[in-house]
Every structure is written in C-alpha cells, then in structure tokens.
Write a protein that holds these residues in place. Sequence first.
Motif, short mmCIF file in Angstrom:
data_model
loop_
_atom_site.label_atom_id
_atom_site.label_comp_id
_atom_site.label_asym_id
_atom_site.label_seq_id
_atom_site.Cartn_x
_atom_site.Cartn_y
_atom_site.Cartn_z
N LEU A 173 6.46 18.34 28.78
CA LEU A 173 7.22 17.43 29.63
C LEU A 173 6.42 17.25 30.91
O LEU A 173 6.19 18.20 31.64
CB LEU A 173 8.60 18.01 29.93
N VAL A 174 5.97 16.03 31.17
CA VAL A 174 5.08 15.77 32.30
C VAL A 174 5.60 14.58 33.10
O VAL A 174 6.45 13.82 32.66
CB VAL A 174 3.64 15.48 31.83
N THR A 175 5.05 14.44 34.32
CA THR A 175 5.36 13.30 35.18
C THR A 175 4.36 12.19 34.90
O THR A 175 3.15 12.44 34.84
CB THR A 175 5.29 13.71 36.66
N ALA A 176 4.84 10.96 34.74
CA ALA A 176 3.97 9.84 34.35
C ALA A 176 2.83 9.63 35.33
O ALA A 176 1.74 9.21 34.95
CB ALA A 176 4.79 8.56 34.22
N GLY A 177 3.05 9.92 36.63
CA GLY A 177 2.00 9.71 37.61
C GLY A 177 1.00 10.84 37.69
O GLY A 177 0.03 10.76 38.45
N ASP A 178 1.21 11.90 36.92
CA ASP A 178 0.31 13.06 36.99
C ASP A 178 0.13 13.65 35.60
O ASP A 178 0.38 14.83 35.36
CB ASP A 178 0.89 14.10 37.95
N ILE A 179 -0.33 12.83 34.66
CA ILE A 179 -0.50 13.26 33.27
C ILE A 179 -1.88 13.91 33.11
O ILE A 179 -2.90 13.27 33.39
CB ILE A 179 -0.36 12.08 32.32
N PRO A 180 -1.94 15.17 32.67
CA PRO A 180 -3.24 15.82 32.49
C PRO A 180 -3.97 15.27 31.26
O PRO A 180 -3.33 14.91 30.26
CB PRO A 180 -2.87 17.29 32.29
N GLU A 181 -5.29 15.20 31.34
CA GLU A 181 -6.07 14.78 30.18
C GLU A 181 -6.08 15.88 29.12
O GLU A 181 -6.17 15.59 27.93
CB GLU A 181 -7.50 14.46 30.59
N GLN A 182 -5.98 17.16 29.57
CA GLN A 182 -6.04 18.27 28.63
C GLN A 182 -5.51 19.52 29.32
O GLN A 182 -5.34 19.56 30.53
CB GLN A 182 -7.48 18.52 28.17
N ILE A 183 -5.22 20.54 28.52
CA ILE A 183 -4.97 21.87 29.05
C ILE A 183 -6.07 22.77 28.48
O ILE A 183 -6.59 22.53 27.39
CB ILE A 183 -3.58 22.41 28.68
N ASN A 184 -6.43 23.81 29.23
CA ASN A 184 -7.54 24.68 28.85
C ASN A 184 -7.05 26.06 28.45
O ASN A 184 -6.15 26.61 29.09
CB ASN A 184 -8.53 24.81 30.02
N ILE A 185 -7.63 26.60 27.38
CA ILE A 185 -7.39 27.99 27.02
C ILE A 185 -8.71 28.73 27.10
O ILE A 185 -9.76 28.21 26.71
CB ILE A 185 -6.76 28.14 25.61
N ASP A 186 -8.67 29.95 27.63
CA ASP A 186 -9.87 30.75 27.83
C ASP A 186 -9.92 31.87 26.79
O ASP A 186 -9.04 32.73 26.74
CB ASP A 186 -9.86 31.35 29.24
N VAL A 187 -10.94 31.84 25.94
CA VAL A 187 -11.07 32.86 24.88
C VAL A 187 -12.19 33.85 25.18
O VAL A 187 -12.59 34.61 24.31
CB VAL A 187 -11.31 32.19 23.51
#
Length: 217
Positions: free
Chosen positions: A138-152
């Motif tokens: 669930l995100v705000t239309a004016g602040d949509i992330p291109e991606q989320i990062n996971i650190d392995v």
Amino acid sequence: MAGENAVLHAQERTGTGKGAARQARRNGMVPGIVFGGDVDPLPINIPFNELIKRLKAGRFRSTLFTLKIDGHDDVRVICRDVQRDVVKDLPTHLDLMRLRRATKINLFIHVNVEGEEESPGLKKGGVLTLIRPEVELLVTAGDIPEQINIDVSELQIGDSITISDVKLPQGAKPTIDRDFVIATLSAPSGLRAEDDDEDQPEAGEVPTTEMDASDDA
C-alpha cells in the motif's frame, strides 16, 4: 515494478452512450472512461488488442499506468473496473481513475537483491530462491518506489528473509498482515541428497525404532 510506469495508449471518444460504445467495439476498440482528480470524466477508446495483452499479463488492476491520449497531458491512472461480456468473457468497457499525489493504492513493487557476492551461504554453493520477485504494498501515488531491496550479504545456508527484515519506503506497508517469506537460501541439491542418504539405514541394518521395539518385547 522497476523503471518507468507501464504505458497505455488511448483515443478520446467523441460520442457517448450505447451507440458510440457499440461503434467503438466494431472498430476494434474498447470504450472506457477516465475519472477522478477534480477533472471532468473523459470518454476514451483503447485498442482491443493492446488491452487484451495487458489483461493476459496479469495484475492489470494493481498496475500503475501512464495514460497517453493525443491532445491531452499524460496522466497516471489505475484501473478500477473491467466489464466483460458474460458469454465470451472479453472486455467491453473499463474505468480508469486519475491519481492524486496523496492517493493510497495497492501496487506490486519489484524486489531487488543486494549482497550476493558477499553471502557466505552462496559462496558455499547455496541456492537463493526468490519466493516473491514482487511484493504488493500500500503506497502513496506521489511517492511510489521503483523497487524494494533485500540484503543477502550475511545469509547462511538455511536462512531466509521475511518482509519484517526489509526497510520499506516511508508511508509504504505490506497488504498481507503477516511476516511472509521473500527469499530463502537452501543447500545445493547434491548436498541435500547426501543428507537424505545418511538418514537411510544400510542393507541389513535394523532401524533404531525396530530395535527399541524388540528390546521392549
């Protein structure tokens, strides 16, 4: 959802009502309406083949689109409804909603993996499985992330990453109300097979459970 928004091309529909909609369908178009954003509703036509392609790709109603219409500014929209023929199950009309910057929407966001070269589990031959290449947020239309990062980078064989391990963008939250798994690091198939063989009794060997049963007798 990495990179730029998906693009939908449409034409402004000059006529309204059932007659204009039927004519649009005869011309290989799907009639629709764009509403919201404190602007008057705009009747449109979308090429049937393009819409079918988008629908078959999946997640049409949770994808953010840039709508391009000749003579109008580009606008960000999300689908709110697709009406279908009850017999043929083909699209006959769609509703698109313009998005304000403060609008809250559910979107699938691309998962980017970092730290693979440093991971001790991967260096030992472990296999990284991305259970969820995208996560619905669930995100705000004016602040949509291109991606989320996971650190392995610190994962060992047998470890996993869940949504609670991920630093989400401000204002974003998962649509699933539990700590679900995003990625796992498992042993290579050859090593798993060797472990399974060790658990099997050798020929002529009596399993411990059977020996225990005979002693009790």
